[in-house]
Design a protein around this motif. Sequence first.
Motif, mmCIF file in Angstrom:
data_model
loop_
_atom_site.group_PDB
_atom_site.id
_atom_site.type_symbol
_atom_site.label_atom_id
_atom_site.label_comp_id
_atom_site.label_asym_id
_atom_site.label_seq_id
_atom_site.Cartn_x
_atom_site.Cartn_y
_atom_site.Cartn_z
ATOM 1 N N GLY A 284 0.799 -1.218 0.000
ATOM 2 C CA GLY A 284 0.000 0.000 0.000
ATOM 3 C C GLY A 284 0.828 1.262 0.000
ATOM 4 N N GLU A 285 2.034 1.211 0.544
ATOM 5 C CA GLU A 285 2.911 2.374 0.565
ATOM 6 C C GLU A 285 3.371 2.760 -0.836
ATOM 7 N N PHE A 286 3.365 1.789 -1.763
ATOM 8 C CA PHE A 286 3.923 2.019 -3.087
ATOM 9 C C PHE A 286 2.868 2.013 -4.193
ATOM 10 N N LEU A 287 1.593 1.873 -3.828
ATOM 11 C CA LEU A 287 0.545 1.907 -4.842
ATOM 12 C C LEU A 287 0.459 3.288 -5.461
ATOM 13 N N PRO A 288 0.313 3.386 -6.768
ATOM 14 C CA PRO A 288 0.140 4.714 -7.381
ATOM 15 C C PRO A 288 -1.201 5.324 -6.952
ATOM 16 N N GLU A 289 -1.245 6.629 -6.813
ATOM 17 C CA GLU A 289 -2.478 7.289 -6.391
ATOM 18 C C GLU A 289 -3.593 7.034 -7.400
#
Length: 289
Positions: A284-289
Motif C-alpha cells: 500500500g505504501e507504493f501503490l500509485p495514487e
Amino acid sequence: TGISTTAGSILCDQLILAVGHSARDTFAVLHTMGLPLECKPFSVGFRAEHLQTEIEKSLYHGAAGNPALPRGEYQLSQHVGQRCVYTFCMCPGGQVVASASETGHVVTNGMSYHARDGKNANAALAVSVDPKDYDDGTPFGGVALQRRIEHAAYAQTGSYRAPCQKVGDFLNGKPTRKLGAVKPSYPIGVELGEAAACLPDFAQTMLRDSLPYFGRKIRGYDTADALLTGPETRTSSPVRMTRGEDLFGLGCSGIIPCGEGAGYAGGIMSAAVDGIRAAFRIMGEFLPE
C-alpha cells in the motif's frame, strides 16, 4: 534508513521485523534502541504424554485401530475465573523434543514425524499467565519468569534431562519413583521426581483442578501412568513490540513488528496471516495514487 547485520549494512526504508518468540537478545537490543516494548500474556506448563492407542480408544471407541481412521487428535480447555488451562500443539504418534535456547535451562516442545507412528501422543498442557503475575516494571517480566522456571527445571536434574512426573503422582502431591505403562519419548532422557515444582503455585493448582475435568472429556486423560514432562514455557512471546493501526511500530517509522515474536500471533497460521497483513501494508505504501 537501514539495518546493520553480521553480513554488513543493508539500506532500506521499509522493514518487517519478524523475530521468533525466543529472540531474547534481540528484544533487549531493540529496547535499548528505544523501540517500544510491553508485557503480554503467555502460558506455561508441561508436555502431557499418553499412549496413542488409549487416546484413540477414547475418541473412536469400537472403531479404534481401524486403518481407515486418522491418528487420533484432541483439543481441550477449561476456564476458571480469568485463567485458562488448555492443550495445543497436539502431536499424535509424536515425541517430546528439547527446545532450550540458553545455557543452564531446560525447555520442552513436541513434534510428530510424517508417519505419526510413535507409541505416544503428546500435547502442550498449559496455564495462562497474565502480566500481573510477573510485573516487575519492565517489558521483560515475562522473560524473567520463563527463565526462573527453565532454570529451576535444570537445577532439578542437574543437566539437560527433563523433569518428569506421572499424572497420578502429581495429583496426589507425590514425587514419581517408577514409570508405568507410558514411557517418556524425550530423547535426552528424563529425571523422575516432582517435575511440577518448577512451575508457579497458581499453575500447579490450575493443572490439578483441570486434569480430572479433561479426564471426563477424554477417558483416561488423567490416568495415573500418563506423564508430565517439562517445562514448556515458550508457548508464545512474553513481549509485544507495540505498533499502531497502520502496523508500523509506534515512534519507529518504516518498521513493522510482525508475527509471533513481535507479539501479534500465537502459532504458525496466525503468524502467516500477520505476515500477509504486513506485506499488504507495504504494498500500500507504493501503490500509485
